[in-house]
Design a protein around this motif. Structure first.
Motif, PDB file in Angstrom:
ATOM      1  N   THR A  21       0.822  -1.223   0.000  1.00  0.00           N
ATOM      2  CA  THR A  21       0.000   0.000   0.000  1.00  0.00           C
ATOM      3  C   THR A  21       0.853   1.269   0.000  1.00  0.00           C
ATOM      4  OG1 THR A  21      -0.211  -0.103   2.422  1.00  0.00           O
ATOM      5  CG2 THR A  21      -1.999  -1.089   1.114  1.00  0.00           C
ATOM      6  N   PRO A  48      -5.166  -1.107   6.396  1.00  0.00           N
ATOM      7  CA  PRO A  48      -5.317   0.150   5.649  1.00  0.00           C
ATOM      8  C   PRO A  48      -6.785   0.478   5.407  1.00  0.00           C
ATOM      9  CG  PRO A  48      -4.194  -1.523   4.332  1.00  0.00           C
ATOM     10  CD  PRO A  48      -4.560  -2.153   5.614  1.00  0.00           C
ATOM     11  N   SER A  52      -6.230   4.658   1.525  1.00  0.00           N
ATOM     12  CA  SER A  52      -4.794   4.533   1.796  1.00  0.00           C
ATOM     13  C   SER A  52      -3.925   4.609   0.542  1.00  0.00           C
ATOM     14  CB  SER A  52      -4.502   3.249   2.563  1.00  0.00           C
ATOM     15  OG  SER A  52      -4.915   2.133   1.814  1.00  0.00           O
TER      16      SER A  52
END
Length: 164
Positions: A21, A48, A52
């Motif tokens: 991410t 997340p 994100s």
């Protein structure tokens, strides 16, 4: 919508979820045409949120009864190097990039990833090389994983036990 499915199985591998991410990886995935990121984060502490990754649609969850549908819908599976997760992704016929947790002691996962890579069934890397691996990966070199043949084991048992 081209989708990447990331799984850590039942383990805790926050470094993989954080890496995938990151803005660098998100940019590479977007440049390769991926638009959606589905994350199975397992027992990790990092989950997340949907915002994100600025470049991708993100969905995250800890566990489901089955991740088979997520694998079938994925255009690319990124997985920890657990044998169960690897075999499930390969059995689903999905291109697979395995991320080995190089912080584990006596890492048998690396042996599995190397062997399946040598047989051209998957690509592998570590979190520190994930961005570069995604930039340079060529999924066309991957070969389908042959289906299991449980009858071979059953025949072996029958012979060993004197049934046949």
């Amino acid at each position: 919508m081209k989708t990447v499915f990331v799984t850590v199985g039942t383990t805790r591998f926050d470094e993989l979820i954080e890496s995938v991410t990151s803005s660098e990886v998100a940019q590479v995935l977007k440049a390769r045409g991926y638009e959606r990121l589905v994350l199975q984060v397992g027992n990790g502490s990092f989950v997340p949120d949907a915002a994100s990754c600025a470049h991708l649609s993100v969905q995250a969850y800890r566990f489901k009864e089955s991740i088979a549908e997520d694998m079938r819908q994925a255009d690319l599976v990124i997985s920890h190097a657990g044998a169960g997760s690897c075999l499930e992704a390969l059995g689903a016929g999905r291109p697979l990039l395995v991320v080995v947790n190089d912080k584990l002691m006596d890492n048998h996962q690396l042996e599995l990833a190397r062997q399946l890579h040598m047989d051209h069934h998957l690509l592998y890397c570590t979190c520190s090389t994930l961005t570069e691996t995604l930039k340079n990966m060529d999924l066309s070199v991957l070969q389908p994983f042959p289906p299991g043949r449980p009858e071979h084991f059953a025949n072996f048992l029958d012979k060993a036990l004197g049934v046949k």
